[in-house]
Scaffold this motif. Structure first.
Motif, short mmCIF file in Angstrom:
data_model
loop_
_atom_site.label_atom_id
_atom_site.label_comp_id
_atom_site.label_asym_id
_atom_site.label_seq_id
_atom_site.Cartn_x
_atom_site.Cartn_y
_atom_site.Cartn_z
N TRP A 216 0.81 -1.22 0.00
CA TRP A 216 0.00 0.00 0.00
C TRP A 216 0.85 1.27 0.00
N TRP A 217 2.16 1.16 0.20
CA TRP A 217 2.99 2.37 0.13
C TRP A 217 3.00 2.96 -1.28
N VAL A 218 3.31 2.14 -2.25
CA VAL A 218 3.29 2.56 -3.67
C VAL A 218 2.45 1.50 -4.39
N PRO A 219 1.13 1.69 -4.44
CA PRO A 219 0.23 0.59 -4.85
C PRO A 219 0.48 0.03 -6.24
N ASP A 220 1.00 0.84 -7.15
CA ASP A 220 1.23 0.34 -8.51
C ASP A 220 2.68 -0.06 -8.74
N PHE A 221 3.41 -0.33 -7.65
CA PHE A 221 4.85 -0.57 -7.79
C PHE A 221 5.15 -1.85 -8.57
N THR A 222 6.00 -1.71 -9.55
CA THR A 222 6.76 -2.79 -10.16
C THR A 222 8.15 -2.24 -10.45
N VAL A 223 9.12 -3.11 -10.51
CA VAL A 223 10.47 -2.65 -10.81
C VAL A 223 10.53 -1.97 -12.16
N GLU A 224 9.89 -2.54 -13.16
CA GLU A 224 9.96 -1.96 -14.50
C GLU A 224 9.31 -0.59 -14.55
N ARG A 225 8.17 -0.44 -13.87
CA ARG A 225 7.47 0.85 -13.90
C ARG A 225 8.30 1.94 -13.25
N TYR A 226 9.04 1.59 -12.19
CA TYR A 226 9.78 2.60 -11.42
C TYR A 226 11.30 2.45 -11.53
N ARG A 227 11.75 1.81 -12.58
CA ARG A 227 13.20 1.56 -12.70
C ARG A 227 14.01 2.86 -12.70
N ASP A 228 13.55 3.86 -13.41
CA ASP A 228 14.30 5.12 -13.46
C ASP A 228 14.38 5.77 -12.08
N ARG A 229 13.27 5.74 -11.37
CA ARG A 229 13.28 6.34 -10.03
C ARG A 229 14.12 5.51 -9.07
N LEU A 230 14.09 4.21 -9.21
CA LEU A 230 14.96 3.35 -8.41
C LEU A 230 16.43 3.65 -8.67
N ARG A 231 16.76 3.89 -9.94
CA ARG A 231 18.15 4.24 -10.26
C ARG A 231 18.53 5.57 -9.63
N ASP A 232 17.60 6.54 -9.66
CA ASP A 232 17.87 7.83 -9.00
C ASP A 232 18.15 7.62 -7.52
N LEU A 233 17.36 6.77 -6.88
CA LEU A 233 17.54 6.52 -5.45
C LEU A 233 18.86 5.80 -5.18
N HIS A 234 19.20 4.85 -6.04
CA HIS A 234 20.48 4.14 -5.92
C HIS A 234 21.65 5.13 -5.98
N GLU A 235 21.60 6.03 -6.92
CA GLU A 235 22.68 7.01 -7.08
C GLU A 235 22.73 7.96 -5.89
N LEU A 236 21.56 8.32 -5.36
CA LEU A 236 21.50 9.18 -4.18
C LEU A 236 22.16 8.51 -2.98
N ILE A 237 21.85 7.23 -2.77
CA ILE A 237 22.45 6.50 -1.65
C ILE A 237 23.96 6.34 -1.85
N GLN A 238 24.37 6.05 -3.08
CA GLN A 238 25.80 5.92 -3.36
C GLN A 238 26.55 7.22 -3.08
N ARG A 239 25.90 8.34 -3.35
CA ARG A 239 26.56 9.64 -3.18
C ARG A 239 26.50 10.15 -1.75
N ASP A 240 25.32 10.03 -1.11
CA ASP A 240 25.08 10.72 0.16
C ASP A 240 24.97 9.80 1.37
N GLY A 241 24.95 8.49 1.14
CA GLY A 241 24.77 7.57 2.26
C GLY A 241 23.32 7.17 2.43
N PRO A 242 22.96 6.55 3.55
CA PRO A 242 21.62 5.97 3.71
C PRO A 242 20.49 6.96 3.44
#
Length: 258
Positions: A216-242
């Motif tokens: 229920w947090w992101v009801p339409d979540f699939t990896v493919e639908r949100y892959r770009d946003r997941l990549r943004d979050l990955h890069e944010l964590i890599q750069r700034d930490g948790p």
């Protein structure tokens, strides 16, 4: 900084088993501060007090996989739990039936499949839907509803990262509104405590796991639908930490007047 690639982390998160309500898979990938009151211990104490009283009964609503309820050291002679999601029903049955707790598959919509005044204690940890009239109906006179609820805007830093601002939804599940709804159903508020706790997410595999599990947090979540946003979050964590978010919780105890 992790050297595991984005694609590897996505695959790890997608492959994880999300049945049940045990979050130990996240060990080393995410941390969550706990509320100060210790719900599981308090639940066990209340169930234990009923265990020695003949003719008493308890109900745990939306028990998930039964993991929290199973921590109780003792149960009353009649102990029941409900759950709607079939994989969780199976998990809870395996965990709770040996303890003498009957697990009932229930759609989490009114009415609860029980008689009026059937239970001395009704409990729930993080129910997705709260139907106060039904909770009041199945409580015996003098009986207690004891629960830990998710509060307003919980983990909204993560939710809004994917869905954008949700100003209206931020008010949902407010403890004051829930207390008013409980009173409207005829219950008396005995105790209401709130907490805001810190969450740290250390990699995007944890994010995929969480969004697959807490649907229920992101009801339409699939990896493919949100892959770009997941990549943004990955890069944010890599750069700034948790990635830091905050959960909100409230402990509520309400009594049906005798």
């Amino acid at each position: 900084m992790s050297t595991t690639t984005f694609d590897d982390l996505i695959a790890i998160g997608e492959a994880a088993d999300v049945t049940g309500w045990d979050f130990s898979w996240l060990d080393g990938r995410a941390t969550e501060e706990r509320p100060p009151w210790g719900y599981a211990k308090m639940l066990g104490e209340r169930l234990g007090r009923l265990a020695g009283v003949p003719g008493t009964a308890s109900l745990d609503v939306q028990t998930g996989g039964g993991e929290v309820l199973a921590e109780a050291p003792a149960f009353p002679a009649t102990a029941v739990a409900t759950e709607s999601w079939a994989p969780n029903v199976a998990t809870a049955t395996r965990l709770l039936h040996p303890r003498g707790v009957v697990v009932v598959a229930d759609p989490d919509e009114p009415p609860l499949p029980f008689a009026d005044g059937a239970f001395d204690l009704v409990t729930s940890r993080h129910p997705a839907a709260i139907h106060w009239d039904e909770l009041a109906r199945v409580l015996a006179p003098g009986g207690t509803y004891f629960a830990q609820h998710v509060g307003p805007a919980s983990v909204f830093e993560l939710i809004e990262f994917f869905l954008g601002p949700k100003p209206v939804e931020r008010r949902g599940r407010h403890h004051d509104d829930e207390a008013d709804a409980a009173r409207a159903a005829g219950l008396e508020i005995v105790e209401l405590r709130t907490a805001r706790t810190r969450i740290e997410i250390h990699d995007v595999a944890a994010v995929v796991y969480l969004l697959r599990k807490v649907i229920w947090w992101v009801p339409d979540f699939t990896v493919e639908r949100y892959r770009d946003r997941l990549r943004d979050l990955h890069e944010l964590i890599q750069r700034d930490g948790p990635f830091v978010a905050h959960s909100t919780r409230h402990l509520i105890e309400a009594r049906r007047p005798a």
